[in-house]
Design a protein around this motif. Sequence first.
Motif: not given
Ligand code: SF4
Length: 434
Positions: A161, A167-168, A202, A274
């Motif tokens: 997330f 994507i999630p 991932n 992140r």
């Molecule tokens: S790790 Fe990659 S796919 Fe997963 S939420 Fe973050 S950017 Fe999106």
Amino acid sequence: MNKLPKISVFTLGCKVNQYDSDAMLAVFKTAGFEICEGLEFADVYIINSCAVTAEAEKKSRQSITRIKKVNPNATIYVCGCASQNNFLQFAKDNVKYIVGTDNKLGLARKIVEEYTGDEEVFDKIFNPADFSIGSEFEDNDGVVNLLTRHFIKIQDGCNNFCSYCLIPYVRGRSRSRSEESILRELDSVENVVKEVVVTGINLSAYGRDTGTSLTDLLKKFSKYKKFGVRLGSLEVGVIDKEFLDATKKIRLFCPHFHLSLQSGDDGVLKAMNRKYTTKEYYQAVRLIREYYPNAAITTDIIVGYPAETEKEFVNSMKFARKIGFSDIHVFPYSSRKGTVAGRMQPLSPDILEDRAKRMGEVKQELIGNYLNKQLGLPVRVLFETQENGVWVGHTQTYVKVYSKLGSRNKAYTIVPISKYKDGICDASVIESKL
Ligand code: SF4
């Protein structure tokens, strides 16, 4: 049985989407459909859509209009992340059926049954469990790609997330394929392909839901001696000594690490949710270079994240230079409705354009530096295509190489002596220009 129609799967987005499309194409090919490429003339089209950016979603929608230009009477089906995110945007007159991300093979079954009129044919040629992830993803002995590269999908979904990412929400929770089925697929292509690209949404989360890990899986790849092993995009957290030791035991491992960074400023990384700092990222890269001094480190960087200040952006450029990437994919921030960042006030398009241009200049500078470092070093090159008598291929560090001494699908060792076009070349090209 009537003559089956010409069918094409038009794929947008990532390697994982490409893998899903290859799986659907394998079904249609085995069922006897005539396979067409991309926007070639066909009777039936499947759009495998993408929603990673607003631009990608727009392109997915626009592909309906492009198809109608090629064949106004075409029957169109839509699947993928953009239709998962908002299927109504595809509810157009000649769009016959829309699914999301996790029922692409169900869609393939529906099409096979509709055109063959036979409800059993799909199960005769394919057990649906053969092509989805999680507990059902078992084996696909029937599919051998006579290609240079074989993409193998080992994981889908994501639990991270990151605040800008859709994507999630469209691909769901992270789920891994069983090691056994992955190894069976690799056994089935071992004598056919020259390189395998390991993909996932991932990848680094592989095995967390099944009690194993990417490192444990890679340890089992050491038995493969005939094809190169290239990894898709990785997260920093997976890089440690045990992981790198496992890669060292793979005879033709490709020391090209696409290590997603997104920002070189700790404040922005935190805002993006992140899971690392620039210090941890730097240490991971240093460790990789202890194992592979000439490794290619490539990355993705988002420029213009909402609230990113000029100072934070400059930090990002500085950090990119400090790492010395061999390439950077620069993404101007794209606001995605439904994400945390999607609720924030985006920066002006001028700022995005300006930062994309400046980070683009850093990208070109770093590519130039890395290409220079390759000159004079003997490199293993897998040649793929030929342009005006010159073969074009890629090194294990994914540098493009031009040479007259090549042939399709074969690996050669060459010594590059000059930068050439968007890559490097050996003496055979320079001499021919004299
Ligand atoms: S790790 Fe990659 S796919 Fe997963 S939420 Fe973050 S950017 Fe999106």
